[in-house]
Write a protein that holds these residues in place. Sequence first.
Motif, PDB file in Angstrom:
ATOM      1  N   ALA A   1       0.828  -1.209   0.000  1.00 48.22           N
ATOM      2  CA  ALA A   1       0.000   0.000   0.000  1.00 48.22           C
ATOM      3  C   ALA A   1       0.861   1.257   0.000  1.00 48.22           C
ATOM      4  CB  ALA A   1      -0.930  -0.009   1.208  1.00 48.22           C
ATOM      5  N   VAL A   2       1.967   1.230   0.755  1.00 44.53           N
ATOM      6  CA  VAL A   2       2.869   2.389   0.781  1.00 44.53           C
ATOM      7  C   VAL A   2       3.521   2.602  -0.581  1.00 44.53           C
ATOM      8  CG1 VAL A   2       5.029   3.253   1.770  1.00 44.53           C
ATOM      9  CG2 VAL A   2       3.293   2.262   3.254  1.00 44.53           C
TER      10      VAL A   2
ATOM     11  N   ALA B   1       0.969   4.016  -2.899  1.00 47.04           N
ATOM     12  CA  ALA B   1       0.714   5.424  -2.585  1.00 47.04           C
ATOM     13  C   ALA B   1       1.857   6.311  -3.078  1.00 47.04           C
ATOM     14  CB  ALA B   1       0.529   5.595  -1.077  1.00 47.04           C
ATOM     15  N   ALA B   2       3.095   5.838  -2.909  1.00 51.87           N
ATOM     16  CA  ALA B   2       4.238   6.626  -3.393  1.00 51.87           C
ATOM     17  C   ALA B   2       4.214   6.757  -4.914  1.00 51.87           C
ATOM     18  CB  ALA B   2       5.545   5.978  -2.936  1.00 51.87           C
ATOM     19  N   ASP B   3       3.853   5.668  -5.600  1.00 53.43           N
ATOM     20  CA  ASP B   3       3.787   5.739  -7.055  1.00 53.43           C
ATOM     21  C   ASP B   3       2.666   6.671  -7.506  1.00 53.43           C
ATOM     22  OD1 ASP B   3       4.702   4.582  -9.685  1.00 53.43           O
ATOM     23  OD2 ASP B   3       2.600   3.987  -9.752  1.00 53.43           O
TER      24      ASP B   3
ATOM     25  N   PRO C   1      -0.043  -0.767 -12.213  1.00 53.93           N
ATOM     26  CA  PRO C   1       0.742   0.458 -12.430  1.00 53.93           C
ATOM     27  C   PRO C   1       2.051   0.476 -11.662  1.00 53.93           C
ATOM     28  CG  PRO C   1      -1.579   0.987 -12.116  1.00 53.93           C
ATOM     29  CD  PRO C   1      -1.437  -0.471 -11.834  1.00 53.93           C
ATOM     30  N   THR C   2       2.072  -0.044 -10.442  1.00 54.89           N
ATOM     31  CA  THR C   2       3.300  -0.033  -9.650  1.00 54.89           C
ATOM     32  C   THR C   2       4.358  -0.928 -10.273  1.00 54.89           C
ATOM     33  OG1 THR C   2       2.020   0.385  -7.644  1.00 54.89           O
ATOM     34  CG2 THR C   2       4.258  -0.439  -7.371  1.00 54.89           C
TER      35      THR C   2
ATOM     36  N   SER D   1      10.966  -3.792  -3.335  1.00 47.59           N
ATOM     37  CA  SER D   1       9.790  -3.138  -2.745  1.00 47.59           C
ATOM     38  C   SER D   1       8.485  -3.756  -3.227  1.00 47.59           C
ATOM     39  CB  SER D   1       9.805  -1.644  -3.071  1.00 47.59           C
ATOM     40  OG  SER D   1       9.594  -1.418  -4.454  1.00 47.59           O
ATOM     41  N   VAL D   2       8.513  -4.465  -4.354  1.00 49.30           N
ATOM     42  CA  VAL D   2       7.306  -5.139  -4.861  1.00 49.30           C
ATOM     43  C   VAL D   2       7.491  -6.654  -4.854  1.00 49.30           C
ATOM     44  CG1 VAL D   2       6.515  -3.199  -6.261  1.00 49.30           C
ATOM     45  CG2 VAL D   2       8.116  -4.821  -7.251  1.00 49.30           C
TER      46      VAL D   2
END
Length: 422
Positions: free
Chosen positions: A219-220, A223-225, A326-327, A397-398
């Motif tokens: 989620a973070v 949100a950053a993306d 998208p991320t 991160s993913v």
Amino acid sequence: MQIETGPLRRPFAGAGRATVFHCAGVAVQAGVVLVLAAPWIYFVPTALWAVAVAAVVPAAGVVLAGPLLTRVQRARFRDRLGVRVPAPVGLAERPGPRGLRRWLGSAPGRRQLRYHLLAAPLCALGGLLVAALWAAGAASATVYVWLWVTPWQWWVHDAGYTAEAAYVTVAGAALLYAAAWLAKALARRDARAARALLGPSREEELTRRVADLAESRAAVVDAADAERRRIERDLHDGVQQRLVALAVNLGLARATLGELPADVRTVLDEAHREAKEAIAELNDLVRGLHPAVLEDRGLDAALSGVAARLPVPVRLAVRLARRPSPTVEAVAYFVVSEALTNVVKHARASRAEVTVEERAGTLVVAVSDDGVGGADASGGSGGSGTGLAGLAKRVASVDGVFSCRSPVGGPTVVTVELPCVP
């Protein structure tokens, strides 16, 4: 669980609530005992089949009622002690006939049966002892009242009976204190047993925490993306448009203002050049944040634009049946962009190749070149080390996998595997 154990001046704080909790547990276990004893009432064990029926039927009844007993016990802990016992992940509290077999075959289900068949009966016996201590202590501590209300009031005038009644009163006070202490201690033991057997195990709790952390981290990252995309849109639609208008106006001024003093013409030319350089730098900044073409047209078009701007020939192959999230799409774009930038800056390569494809639910990105090699992905002193280390962190991160193979003399191959979630 807020049950005071405190010093002697507060020996009974929380004891009443703990006693009510034990009484509720005794009531639950009384129902279980009735189920266990019922077959022995109707089947006199004079034959082997009667003994088998009397032994198997009650056990089967407790097993079948296991989920119901678990819900009852959780409600008892929640309502009487304020203790919440979480349910194990993936274990249905109301499994029904079809799910009962899976419930029995699972480790949490077997732990719950151990609580109902072992821990809960022992705690119920302790609850009976607590109730007996309260009753005996109350009766003993009020012995003078009993003597006063009984017909044998002449006992009070007897010195021997009066001394014995004093001893009984002291013993009753001690029993009341023991009952309060035992009620609170037993409630704490029962709560610990319930958390261990009715709730998730330590391994399951850690697994749940890891899943929660992974979800919150995702989620973070999302949100950053999203914030990067918002900043890109604001820069593109705001500052960038103003700079373009400024450069156009300066160009029109140069073309239409005719003869100007040399120093004015110099200042005007310098301002026009600075405006165009600012636009170029802003374009690079916007592409570094989140290129608009990536969001509008996808990974193929965005990577084609990156490859077209490089001085090194790049062979690009993007084979995707669907667009990833998208991320993940942004991470793949930045991996290719940074890797190709390293090719230009450090590899001294004559060509590069980029392949992006989906394999069994995984987005595989590979960037290779025919350069001199020697790239260090650990972030050491090499020129490309810091950039590759940053890419590895972005991929992690993913929950992606990053690898770099770059022997001295080349070739260098950067491979990334990303979870392809649509």
